[in-house]
Design a protein around this motif. Sequence first.
Motif, PDB file in Angstrom:
ATOM      1  N   ALA A   1       0.846  -1.190   0.000  1.00 36.93           N
ATOM      2  CA  ALA A   1       0.000   0.000   0.000  1.00 36.93           C
ATOM      3  C   ALA A   1       0.886   1.246   0.000  1.00 36.93           C
ATOM      4  O   ALA A   1       2.095   1.165  -0.230  1.00 36.93           O
ATOM      5  CB  ALA A   1      -0.929  -0.022   1.213  1.00 36.93           C
TER       6      ALA A   1
ATOM      7  N   ASP B   1       4.671   0.655   3.262  1.00 38.59           N
ATOM      8  CA  ASP B   1       3.382   0.369   3.883  1.00 38.59           C
ATOM      9  C   ASP B   1       2.857  -0.973   3.389  1.00 38.59           C
ATOM     10  O   ASP B   1       2.804  -1.216   2.176  1.00 38.59           O
ATOM     11  CB  ASP B   1       2.350   1.449   3.551  1.00 38.59           C
ATOM     12  CG  ASP B   1       2.657   2.774   4.232  1.00 38.59           C
ATOM     13  OD1 ASP B   1       3.365   2.753   5.254  1.00 38.59           O
ATOM     14  OD2 ASP B   1       2.187   3.817   3.746  1.00 38.59           O
TER      15      ASP B   1
ATOM     16  N   PHE C   1      -0.486  -3.633   3.952  1.00 40.26           N
ATOM     17  CA  PHE C   1      -1.790  -3.949   4.517  1.00 40.26           C
ATOM     18  C   PHE C   1      -1.837  -5.439   4.838  1.00 40.26           C
ATOM     19  O   PHE C   1      -1.419  -6.274   4.018  1.00 40.26           O
ATOM     20  CB  PHE C   1      -2.908  -3.641   3.516  1.00 40.26           C
ATOM     21  CG  PHE C   1      -3.299  -2.186   3.433  1.00 40.26           C
ATOM     22  CD1 PHE C   1      -2.698  -1.223   4.236  1.00 40.26           C
ATOM     23  CD2 PHE C   1      -4.287  -1.777   2.549  1.00 40.26           C
ATOM     24  CE1 PHE C   1      -3.070   0.110   4.151  1.00 40.26           C
ATOM     25  CE2 PHE C   1      -4.668  -0.448   2.456  1.00 40.26           C
ATOM     26  CZ  PHE C   1      -4.060   0.498   3.259  1.00 40.26           C
TER      27      PHE C   1
ATOM     28  N   LEU D   1      -1.753   0.085  13.650  1.00 44.71           N
ATOM     29  CA  LEU D   1      -0.607  -0.438  12.917  1.00 44.71           C
ATOM     30  C   LEU D   1       0.487  -0.818  13.892  1.00 44.71           C
ATOM     31  O   LEU D   1       0.456  -0.452  15.069  1.00 44.71           O
ATOM     32  CB  LEU D   1      -0.071   0.584  11.909  1.00 44.71           C
ATOM     33  CG  LEU D   1       0.915   1.661  12.411  1.00 44.71           C
ATOM     34  CD1 LEU D   1       1.553   2.380  11.226  1.00 44.71           C
ATOM     35  CD2 LEU D   1       0.277   2.651  13.344  1.00 44.71           C
TER      36      LEU D   1
ATOM     37  N   ILE E   1      -0.025  -2.304   8.543  1.00 46.20           N
ATOM     38  CA  ILE E   1      -1.290  -1.616   8.810  1.00 46.20           C
ATOM     39  C   ILE E   1      -2.445  -2.607   8.754  1.00 46.20           C
ATOM     40  O   ILE E   1      -2.651  -3.278   7.738  1.00 46.20           O
ATOM     41  CB  ILE E   1      -1.505  -0.501   7.773  1.00 46.20           C
ATOM     42  CG1 ILE E   1      -0.351   0.511   7.855  1.00 46.20           C
ATOM     43  CG2 ILE E   1      -2.849   0.197   7.984  1.00 46.20           C
ATOM     44  CD1 ILE E   1      -0.283   1.470   6.682  1.00 46.20           C
TER      45      ILE E   1
ATOM     46  N   SER F   1      -5.661  -1.570  10.071  1.00 38.33           N
ATOM     47  CA  SER F   1      -6.876  -0.758  10.020  1.00 38.33           C
ATOM     48  C   SER F   1      -6.513   0.550   9.339  1.00 38.33           C
ATOM     49  O   SER F   1      -5.781   1.362   9.914  1.00 38.33           O
ATOM     50  CB  SER F   1      -7.428  -0.511  11.424  1.00 38.33           C
ATOM     51  OG  SER F   1      -8.593   0.297  11.373  1.00 38.33           O
ATOM     52  N   ALA F   2      -7.001   0.756   8.138  1.00 45.85           N
ATOM     53  CA  ALA F   2      -6.637   1.929   7.350  1.00 45.85           C
ATOM     54  C   ALA F   2      -7.750   2.959   7.388  1.00 45.85           C
ATOM     55  O   ALA F   2      -8.828   2.733   6.837  1.00 45.85           O
ATOM     56  CB  ALA F   2      -6.347   1.525   5.906  1.00 45.85           C
TER      57      ALA F   2
ATOM     58  N   ILE G   1      -8.684  -4.022   7.587  1.00 44.66           N
ATOM     59  CA  ILE G   1      -8.176  -4.749   6.423  1.00 44.66           C
ATOM     60  C   ILE G   1      -8.786  -6.145   6.422  1.00 44.66           C
ATOM     61  O   ILE G   1      -8.643  -6.894   7.382  1.00 44.66           O
ATOM     62  CB  ILE G   1      -6.640  -4.838   6.447  1.00 44.66           C
ATOM     63  CG1 ILE G   1      -6.027  -3.436   6.535  1.00 44.66           C
ATOM     64  CG2 ILE G   1      -6.134  -5.571   5.206  1.00 44.66           C
ATOM     65  CD1 ILE G   1      -6.448  -2.480   5.444  1.00 44.66           C
TER      66      ILE G   1
ATOM     67  N   VAL H   1      -2.473  -3.013  -3.592  1.00 50.91           N
ATOM     68  CA  VAL H   1      -3.851  -2.565  -3.424  1.00 50.91           C
ATOM     69  C   VAL H   1      -4.332  -1.868  -4.692  1.00 50.91           C
ATOM     70  O   VAL H   1      -3.542  -1.239  -5.408  1.00 50.91           O
ATOM     71  CB  VAL H   1      -4.007  -1.627  -2.213  1.00 50.91           C
ATOM     72  CG1 VAL H   1      -3.752  -2.364  -0.908  1.00 50.91           C
ATOM     73  CG2 VAL H   1      -3.117  -0.410  -2.324  1.00 50.91           C
TER      74      VAL H   1
ATOM     75  N   ASP I   1      -8.105   5.336   0.863  1.00 50.48           N
ATOM     76  CA  ASP I   1      -7.277   5.427   2.064  1.00 50.48           C
ATOM     77  C   ASP I   1      -6.623   6.798   2.171  1.00 50.48           C
ATOM     78  O   ASP I   1      -6.625   7.425   3.244  1.00 50.48           O
ATOM     79  CB  ASP I   1      -6.218   4.329   2.035  1.00 50.48           C
ATOM     80  CG  ASP I   1      -5.268   4.393   3.220  1.00 50.48           C
ATOM     81  OD1 ASP I   1      -5.754   4.469   4.363  1.00 50.48           O
ATOM     82  OD2 ASP I   1      -4.050   4.361   3.018  1.00 50.48           O
TER      83      ASP I   1
END
Length: 205
Positions: free
Chosen positions: A48, A66, A68, A96, A109, A111-112, A117, A138, A146
Motif C-alpha cells: 500500500a 506500507d 496492509f 498499525l 497496517i 486498520s486503514a 483490512i 492494493v 485510504d
Amino acid sequence: MTTEPTRHRPPPVEYFPPRNTVSMDELLQTLTRVVNSLTHAEIPFAVAGGCAVYARGGPPSGHDVDIFLRRTDVAPALAVLQQNGMRRVDPPEDWLVKAYDGDILVDLIFSASGREITDELLARAPRMRIGSAHAPVVTATDLMIDKLNVLDAHRCDFVPMLQIARDLREQVGWSEVADKTESSPYARAFLGLLDDLSIASPKSS
C-alpha cells in the motif's frame, strides 16, 4: 506609553522531528525483503502507500514501506520480519505496528483510516512488479480511498494528492471513492477540485 505588539515566535526547529527520506532504490530493497519474508511465511498481505502508487505509475515515494494485512496476521508477520533481521517498534497508535529494516521504516497496517483490512480487500489486490519484487498491490481505488480518508485539519496538503490523482486517474473508480469518503469534508473538497480541473469526475464514473 506605547507597548510593543506581541509577536508570535515560531516553534524551535527541534519541535519538528526530521522526516526520514531515503532513495527509492533503498525502499525497493526493503520492500523486496518484506515481500519475500511474508510470501515464504504464507501470510496474506498487499503493498500500500507510496510504494503502491509507484507500482501503478505514480511518483516515487521517499519515506517508508506500507503493508496492509489482517489484524490476526500482525503477530506472525512481525515474528517473520524479526527473524529476517528487522527491528520491532511498538507505536502508540492502535491501527498499525512498525518495524525497521536498518533505517527504513516498515508500517504493518491492519486498520486503514478506520477501515479494517479484510480478506476481500486483500483478494482484490492484483499481483504487480515493483522493482525486483512481484507482489499483490492494493487497487488504485482502495489506495485513493485510504489517502483521502486520512485528510484532516492537520494533514490537508492537496499538492502531492493532485499528482497522484493525475497519474492514477484512469485506474480509479471515482464514484466508489466518492461513496467511501463522503463523510469527510476534506475528501469532498478534493474530489470537487478534481472535477473542476477535469482530472476526474466522480459523478460520471
